[in-house]
Design a protein around this motif. Structure first.
Motif, PDB file in Angstrom:
ATOM      1  N   TYR A 182       1.005  -1.270  -0.015  1.00  0.00           N
ATOM      2  CA  TYR A 182       0.006   0.006   0.054  1.00  0.00           C
ATOM      3  C   TYR A 182       0.980   1.346  -0.142  1.00  0.00           C
ATOM      4  CZ  TYR A 182      -4.526  -2.628   0.678  1.00  0.00           C
ATOM      5  OH  TYR A 182      -5.554  -3.194   0.531  1.00  0.00           O
TER       6      TYR A 182
ATOM      7  N   THR B  16     -15.621   6.232   3.721  1.00  0.00           N
ATOM      8  CA  THR B  16     -14.637   5.609   4.281  1.00  0.00           C
ATOM      9  C   THR B  16     -14.000   6.317   5.548  1.00  0.00           C
ATOM     10  OG1 THR B  16     -12.837   6.267   2.790  1.00  0.00           O
ATOM     11  CG2 THR B  16     -13.834   4.099   2.353  1.00  0.00           C
ATOM     12  N   ASP B  17     -13.431   5.338   6.606  1.00  0.00           N
ATOM     13  CA  ASP B  17     -12.553   6.054   7.526  1.00  0.00           C
ATOM     14  C   ASP B  17     -11.583   6.885   7.061  1.00  0.00           C
ATOM     15  OD1 ASP B  17     -11.232   6.578   9.873  1.00  0.00           O
ATOM     16  OD2 ASP B  17     -11.398   4.630  10.659  1.00  0.00           O
TER      17      ASP B  17
ATOM     18  N   ALA C  38      -8.899   7.529   8.270  1.00  0.00           N
ATOM     19  CA  ALA C  38      -7.522   7.174   8.675  1.00  0.00           C
ATOM     20  C   ALA C  38      -7.080   5.753   8.077  1.00  0.00           C
ATOM     21  CB  ALA C  38      -7.454   7.047  10.179  1.00  0.00           C
ATOM     22  N   SER C  39      -8.238   5.392   7.200  1.00  0.00           N
ATOM     23  CA  SER C  39      -7.980   4.018   6.725  1.00  0.00           C
ATOM     24  C   SER C  39      -6.958   4.014   5.556  1.00  0.00           C
ATOM     25  CB  SER C  39      -9.433   3.472   6.056  1.00  0.00           C
ATOM     26  OG  SER C  39      -9.806   4.245   5.211  1.00  0.00           O
ATOM     27  N   ALA C  40      -6.176   2.970   5.360  1.00  0.00           N
ATOM     28  CA  ALA C  40      -5.461   2.680   4.328  1.00  0.00           C
ATOM     29  C   ALA C  40      -5.875   2.850   3.037  1.00  0.00           C
ATOM     30  CB  ALA C  40      -4.509   1.483   4.395  1.00  0.00           C
TER      31      ALA C  40
ATOM     32  N   ALA D 228     -10.994   3.146  -4.177  1.00  0.00           N
ATOM     33  CA  ALA D 228     -10.918   3.867  -3.424  1.00  0.00           C
ATOM     34  C   ALA D 228     -10.447   5.405  -3.482  1.00  0.00           C
ATOM     35  CB  ALA D 228      -9.998   3.347  -2.196  1.00  0.00           C
TER      36      ALA D 228
ATOM     37  N   ARG E 178     -15.331   5.152  -1.125  1.00  0.00           N
ATOM     38  CA  ARG E 178     -15.082   3.993  -2.240  1.00  0.00           C
ATOM     39  C   ARG E 178     -16.287   4.106  -3.187  1.00  0.00           C
ATOM     40  NH1 ARG E 178     -15.723  -0.674   1.542  1.00  0.00           N
ATOM     41  NH2 ARG E 178     -15.681  -2.128  -0.467  1.00  0.00           N
TER      42      ARG E 178
ATOM     43  N   ARG F 182      -1.776   6.727   1.679  1.00  0.00           N
ATOM     44  CA  ARG F 182      -2.502   8.056   2.279  1.00  0.00           C
ATOM     45  C   ARG F 182      -1.497   9.160   2.686  1.00  0.00           C
ATOM     46  NH1 ARG F 182      -7.425   9.103   3.899  1.00  0.00           N
ATOM     47  NH2 ARG F 182      -8.378   7.241   3.685  1.00  0.00           N
TER      48      ARG F 182
END
Length: 508
Positions: A138, A250-251, A253-255, A274, A279, A494
């Protein structure tokens, strides 16, 4: 008659991409004006919201800052398409996948492919490119210190289609003097010679132009409704004809995956793209093999039972293209030209390709139309046929037999003669550059290699010398070391996007 007044009917990504290409070309011809008529009532479809690496060259040529583009269009980087469950789960595991990477394979592609075919240790993409490891970690394809449109690895983008169209529109108007009219086209008037003479609009009356670009989407107001150019249906080769689309928050802080996820199911596949804050998910299926109620249930299962929390819509997909893309004094681009499922981001790709091709040799007089029309139709017809082949490749190579959809896709009768010939050749020989003799194939050798061997095409292994095997092994080890180095040095996806939004990239 000189061609001085050009109109693009329709906005959105297709219309404004065309406006930038043609507007830039018009800067060298002070007698040529470009106008875009956009309906205020039709929203941008935005199916897929994915691109391919060629878009970078176009955006840079338009003078658009990559930093501004990323900030304004909710952009994330796309380094690959990750194909999940496109192979038999019983044979290849419940979570089988492969990457169609955007980085060029190693220069020793043939030797490494042959070595991989002999032993098949790591996945094919891992063997020939360090980008596989970067994607799975990622990581981003560049660092904050890299210049705009430059990177350590090849990349494209995921984007918000509505915001992208707005940015393209502003650029075309401010930089290339494209005129913008907000109106609905109510009638297309033809002359005695069958060419388009004028457009009747609801708010600015009747407008006359010399040349017309149809970017009116599925409505195809000019090429279909007015000029009656037939549609070439490809449903016998590509079975999917519907998509259920939904946007899922989406969060923050999410990847963020630096790739599109394309997950196969029993009658099609699911895209999962994403952006930084949401998403875009689409459940693509064939109504011949799955009913709408089952499709909704399957998408709900994919989203963990949360589909009812979001609004979604079903989009019918008529798969194919126009028999002729240039008719009389009109050229169709975008969805008006044709549509294939968004498996490899083909819509923006073909729009960008054909708009650039048209702009590079735009006619200045009516006397040039016949010859240029013939060439454009020949080139674009070839390009569309090969794209159909490339999409079909993903289905016909699968060894899934868990549904009739996959069994029927493997029927040689559903493939073109050209694709059948190529697959027959590639069962004995590894593909090489000479197999792709036309520069108008928008998917080339590298794209085919990733898909063919990602899906384990059985190719006869030629005898090799010990020195070739040793060289391939050394090169494979080098790729693995580079992969480790890039994974350690490149920032998380991110994290990179947050830095770009805060500090910006270096201007070229």
């Amino acid at each position: 008659m000189d061609i001085k007044r050009v109109v693009i009917v329709g906005g959105g990504t297709a219309g404004w991409l065309a406006a930038n290409h043609l507007g830039k070309a018009a800067l060298n011809n002070e007698l040529l004006s470009v106008t875009l008529i956009e309906s205020p009532d039709i929203p941008t479809i935005g199916v897929g919201e994915g691109t391919v690496p060629a878009i970078r060259q176009s955006l840079q040529s338009f003078g658009i800052s990559e930093t501004e583009f990323i900030k304004r269009c909710d952009v994330t980087f796309k380094q690959s398409i990750k194909f999940a469950n496109w192979l038999d789960k019983e044979v290849h595991g419940q979570h089988n996948f492969y990457h169609h990477l955007f980085d060029m394979p190693s220069s020793l592609g043939k030797e490494l492919t042959q070595a991989w075919l002999s032993k098949k240790g790591r996945t094919y993409a891992e063997t020939i490119s360090p980008q596989h490891a970067v994607c799975e970690a990622y990581k981003g394809p560049k660092t904050i210190s890299d210049a705009e449109y430059k990177g350590h690895l090849g990349y494209a983008y995921h984007l918000n289609a509505a915001k992208f169209a707005k940015l393209l529109g502003e650029n075309a108007q401010e930089r290339f003097n494209v005129q913008h009219i907000s109106a609905n086209v109510q009638e297309v008037i033809l002359g005695e010679d069958g060419e388009i003479k004028s457009l009747v609009t609801d708010s600015v009356g009747t407008l006359d132009f010399d040349f017309y670009i149809d970017c009116s989407g599925f409505a195809s107001l000019l090429i279909d409704k007015a000029l009656k150019v037939p549609f070439v249906d490809k449903a016998e080769q590509l079975f999917v004809d519907k998509a259920i689309t939904v946007q899922v928050p989406t969060d923050p802080a999410s990847a963020i995956p630096p790739f599109t996820i394309a997950t196969a199911h029993q009658a099609g596949w699911i895209w999962d793209i994403a952006l930084s804050n949401r998403r875009g998910v689409g459940f693509v299926y064939s109504s011949k093999y799955m009913d709408d109620e089952t499709a909704v249930c399957k998408l709900d299962h994919y989203l963990g039972g949360k589909l009812s929390e979001h609004s979604y819509r079903t989009i019918p997909m008529k798969v194919g293209y126009r028999e002729r893309f240039w008719e009389k004094n009109c050229v169709a681009l975008g969805l008006a030209q044709g549509f294939l499922e968004p498996l490899e981001a083909t819509s923006i790709l073909l729009t960008d390709f054909s708009a650039g091709f048209l702009a590079n040799r735009f006619p200045t007089s009516a006397a040039q139309l016949d010859g240029m029309r013939q060439q454009f139709n020949q080139v674009m017809g070839y390009a569309w046929e090969r794209v159909v082949d490339f999409i079909k490749l993903h289905y016909c190579l699968s060894d899934r037999i868990d549904s009739q959809f996959w069994i029927d896709n493997g029927d040689p009768g559903t493939m073109s003669d050209e694709l059948s010939k190529r697959l027959s050749l590639w069962s004995s020989f590894i593909p090489n550059r000479e197999d792709f003799f036309s520069k108008f194939e928008v998917f080339d050798l590298e794209n085919y290699l990733y898909v063919l061997y990602g899906m384990n095409l059985p190719t006869q292994v030629a005898l090799s010398r010990a020195s070739d095997e040793s060289n391939a092994r050394m090169h494979s080890d080098k790729i693995a070391r580079i992969a480790d180095q890039l994974v350690n040095e490149l920032p998380n996806h991110r994290e990179l996007l947050e830095k770009i939004n805060r500090y910006g990239l270096q201007e070229v």
